[in-house]
Write a protein that holds these residues in place. Structure first.
Motif, short mmCIF file in Angstrom:
data_model
loop_
_atom_site.label_atom_id
_atom_site.label_comp_id
_atom_site.label_asym_id
_atom_site.label_seq_id
_atom_site.Cartn_x
_atom_site.Cartn_y
_atom_site.Cartn_z
N ASP A 26 0.88 -1.17 0.00
CA ASP A 26 0.00 0.00 0.00
C ASP A 26 0.91 1.22 0.00
O ASP A 26 1.47 1.60 1.03
CB ASP A 26 -0.90 -0.03 1.24
CG ASP A 26 -1.95 1.07 1.24
OD1 ASP A 26 -1.85 1.99 0.42
OD2 ASP A 26 -2.86 1.01 2.09
N LEU A 27 1.08 1.84 -1.15
CA LEU A 27 2.06 2.92 -1.35
C LEU A 27 1.41 4.26 -1.02
O LEU A 27 0.53 4.73 -1.74
CB LEU A 27 2.54 2.89 -2.81
CG LEU A 27 3.62 3.88 -3.22
CD1 LEU A 27 4.91 3.63 -2.46
CD2 LEU A 27 3.86 3.79 -4.73
N GLY A 28 1.86 4.90 0.08
CA GLY A 28 1.20 6.10 0.57
C GLY A 28 -0.10 5.72 1.24
O GLY A 28 -1.19 6.19 0.89
N CYS A 29 0.01 4.85 2.24
CA CYS A 29 -1.18 4.20 2.81
C CYS A 29 -2.07 5.15 3.62
O CYS A 29 -3.24 4.86 3.83
CB CYS A 29 -0.75 3.03 3.69
SG CYS A 29 0.23 3.49 5.15
N GLY A 30 -1.53 6.28 4.06
CA GLY A 30 -2.33 7.17 4.89
C GLY A 30 -2.83 6.47 6.14
O GLY A 30 -2.09 5.75 6.81
N THR A 31 -4.10 6.65 6.44
CA THR A 31 -4.69 6.00 7.61
C THR A 31 -5.16 4.58 7.32
O THR A 31 -5.75 3.93 8.17
CB THR A 31 -5.89 6.82 8.13
OG1 THR A 31 -6.87 6.91 7.09
CG2 THR A 31 -5.46 8.22 8.57
N GLY A 32 -4.92 4.11 6.10
CA GLY A 32 -5.28 2.73 5.75
C GLY A 32 -6.71 2.58 5.29
O GLY A 32 -7.34 1.55 5.55
N GLU A 49 4.32 10.33 9.66
CA GLU A 49 4.34 9.50 10.86
C GLU A 49 2.97 9.44 11.51
O GLU A 49 2.55 8.38 12.01
CB GLU A 49 5.36 10.04 11.88
CG GLU A 49 6.78 10.20 11.34
CD GLU A 49 7.04 11.58 10.76
OE1 GLU A 49 6.06 12.26 10.35
OE2 GLU A 49 8.21 11.98 10.70
N LYS A 50 2.27 10.57 11.51
CA LYS A 50 0.96 10.63 12.17
C LYS A 50 -0.07 9.77 11.44
O LYS A 50 -0.94 9.14 12.07
CB LYS A 50 0.47 12.08 12.24
CG LYS A 50 1.35 13.01 13.06
CD LYS A 50 1.34 12.63 14.52
CE LYS A 50 2.17 13.57 15.35
NZ LYS A 50 2.28 13.15 16.75
N MET A 51 0.01 9.74 10.12
CA MET A 51 -0.90 8.88 9.36
C MET A 51 -0.62 7.41 9.68
O MET A 51 -1.56 6.61 9.84
CB MET A 51 -0.71 9.12 7.86
CG MET A 51 -1.26 10.46 7.40
SD MET A 51 -3.06 10.55 7.58
CE MET A 51 -3.52 11.38 6.10
N LYS A 54 -2.24 6.29 12.86
CA LYS A 54 -3.67 6.00 12.70
C LYS A 54 -3.88 4.67 11.96
O LYS A 54 -4.77 3.89 12.30
CB LYS A 54 -4.37 7.13 11.94
CG LYS A 54 -4.29 8.49 12.61
CD LYS A 54 -4.91 8.51 13.98
CE LYS A 54 -6.41 8.45 13.95
NZ LYS A 54 -7.01 8.55 15.30
N ALA A 55 -3.02 4.40 10.96
CA ALA A 55 -3.13 3.14 10.22
C ALA A 55 -2.87 1.95 11.14
O ALA A 55 -3.52 0.90 11.02
CB ALA A 55 -2.15 3.13 9.05
N ALA A 56 -1.92 2.12 12.06
CA ALA A 56 -1.57 1.02 12.97
C ALA A 56 -2.75 0.63 13.86
O ALA A 56 -2.88 -0.54 14.26
CB ALA A 56 -0.37 1.43 13.83
N GLU A 57 -3.62 1.60 14.16
CA GLU A 57 -4.77 1.32 15.01
C GLU A 57 -5.73 0.31 14.37
O GLU A 57 -6.47 -0.39 15.06
CB GLU A 57 -5.52 2.62 15.32
CG GLU A 57 -4.73 3.59 16.19
CD GLU A 57 -5.44 4.93 16.35
OE1 GLU A 57 -6.60 5.07 15.88
OE2 GLU A 57 -4.83 5.85 16.94
N SER A 92 0.90 -5.95 8.01
CA SER A 92 2.00 -6.78 8.51
C SER A 92 3.18 -5.90 8.91
O SER A 92 3.95 -6.23 9.82
CB SER A 92 2.46 -7.75 7.43
OG SER A 92 1.38 -8.41 6.84
N CYS A 93 3.32 -4.76 8.21
CA CYS A 93 4.46 -3.87 8.43
C CYS A 93 4.05 -2.47 8.03
O CYS A 93 3.37 -2.28 7.01
CB CYS A 93 5.66 -4.35 7.60
SG CYS A 93 7.08 -3.24 7.62
#
Length: 433
Positions: A280-286, A306-308, A311-314, A319-320
């Motif tokens: 996902d290239l430029g995934c933003g918040t997913g 980093e901030k995006m 939010k994506a990690a939430e 996987s990464c």
């Protein structure tokens, strides 16, 4: 302690302090250490010695002194302040918060500390606490331009446009050559399509900082020129998405009716199989991750913000996740079966390097899917619009793909979002290596 001894300590401290301020670091350090040998729990020389080490660019020696002085009863407030600043420089904003709170218990009207606390709250995703802190800062330090600018940023992030403009303007009134509020107000006015006013602020930035890439880029997006830059400055794109990360999905999906991730997925769906390596290239918040995740052996998300990524990690779908500059070398542990990218290429005019990198990172038969804004003039390759985004011609996209070994599978012209209430036309493309 006898008065004579106390006076002697004070005398040595003052003498060391004068040496310190005069740049006589060896003498100052010797004096501070002499005091601490005799009176090891005195916070003032401990903190002063830490500041001396900071002045010598030796933060690793300063930090333990500040930690010890801040842990005394009562704590040394200077050490609390310096330790808070160090933690923020190390991006440990959470660790700085209790230090500033401790200071404010003793100095509740310290505008500078309220400002620093506001920054820490903002960086840890607590916008309401940040707003309250910045409001306290400008109340207690009304001539502090930085606090007004920070208040403006926080109001801007929460969509309080007029109040944000007023706060930026207040910062400029206090400090007319202050670059940050000029740049912030210019970007805000440009979003409101008040281009002439925005241009004035960009030119003020360039008077102070002639090489400021963001002001140059935004000015060119308004005024045009024969040769647009190849891409938006990295710092500009990072700043945009760091600032809007908290409210990104509600603004984009609800207000701008943003549907590109879903539309792109439906175009890619016929080519998806199980156990794919997906980027996902430029995934933003997913926003699109939930659609692709069922087909993924691994789903990697990369973004400049980093901030995006936080939010994506939430979403717990990747996987990464990693911070990634799309124009730098692409180094990944696997070759991908699919690379998809929604509303990312709009920040780049020249797409040659990106498509070349994508080709090198795909397995044979791998797919590349992406969106661009539509440039009707097929005689041009791309154009920078006053929105600060690029539009690309269909001919240019096809030429880039062919040059780097891609076979087009699908191309669709559609509305990719709204801007100022009007639909923005774009292309959705799927190609195979």
């Amino acid at each position: 302690m006898k008065k004579a001894a106390k006076d002697d300590f004070e005398h040595i401290f003052q003498k060391s302090y004068i040496s310190h301020k005069s740049g006589k670091f060896f003498e100052a350090e010797k004096g501070y250490r002499k005091i601490l040998e005799m009176k090891p729990e005195w916070g003032a020389p401990m903190s002063a010695l830490g500041i001396l080490y900071l002045d010598q660019n030796r933060p690793e020696k300063a930090k333990p002194l500040f930690e010890k002085a801040a842990g005394l009863t009562p704590p040394d407030l200077s050490a609390c302040y310096q330790l808070g600043r160090l933690k923020q420089m190390e991006n440990d904003h959470q660790g700085a918060i209790p230090l500033y709170q401790q200071m404010l218990e003793q100095q509740p009207e310290a505008g500078l500390i309220w400002n620093n606390l506001g920054v820490a709250y903002r960086e840890t995703g607590k916008p309401d606490d940040a707003m309250e802190s910045f409001r306290a800062s400008v109340r207690f330090a009304p001539e502090m331009a930085e606090a007004w600018n920070n208040l403006g940023v926080t109001l801007d992030e929460q969509g309080q446009v007029e109040q944000a403009l007023n706060a930026y303007q207040k910062a400029i009134e206090i400090q007319p050559d202050y670059v940050s509020p000029h740049l912030n107000i210019g970007i805000m006015l440009q979003k409101l399509e008040r281009f002439k006013e925005a241009e004035t602020h960009y030119r003020k930035v360039l008077e102070s900082q002639p090489q400021n890439e963001i002001a140059q880029f935004m000015l060119q997006s308004i005024c045009g020129g024969d040769t647009p830059p190849d891409a938006a400055p990295v710092a500009h794109v990072r700043s945009i998405f760091n600032q809007c990360a908290q409210n990104f999905e509600s603004i984009l999906v609800e207000k701008l009716e943003y549907k590109t991730p879903e539309l792109l997925f439906h175009m890619v769906r016929p080519y998806l199989t199980e156990n794919m390596e997906i980027l996902d290239l430029g995934c933003g918040t997913g926003l699109g991750a939930v659609l692709y995740q069922p087909f993924a052996k691994s789903l990697t998300g990369v973004d400049i913000s980093e901030k995006m990524l936080e939010k994506a990690a939430e979403k717990k779908l990747y996987s990464c996740l990693e911070v990634f500059d799309i124009l730098q070398a692409w180094v990944f542990p696997v070759k991908f079966d699919l690379i998809y990218s929604s509303d990312v290429f709009v920040y780049f005019g020249d797409l040659e390097q990106i498509i070349k990198s994508a080709a090198a990172s795909l397995a044979p038969g791998g797919k590349l899917a992406f969106s661009v804004e539509k440039l009707k003039d097929n005689l041009k390759s791309y154009e920078l619009y006053p929105s600060g985004r690029y539009a690309h011609s269909q001919k240019y996209i096809q030429t880039c793909l062919n040059r780097h070994g891609f076979k087009p599978l699908a191309l669709d012209s559609t509305d990719i979002r709204k801007q100022s209430g009007a639909p923005v036309k774009g292309f959705l493309i799927v190609a195979e290596k």
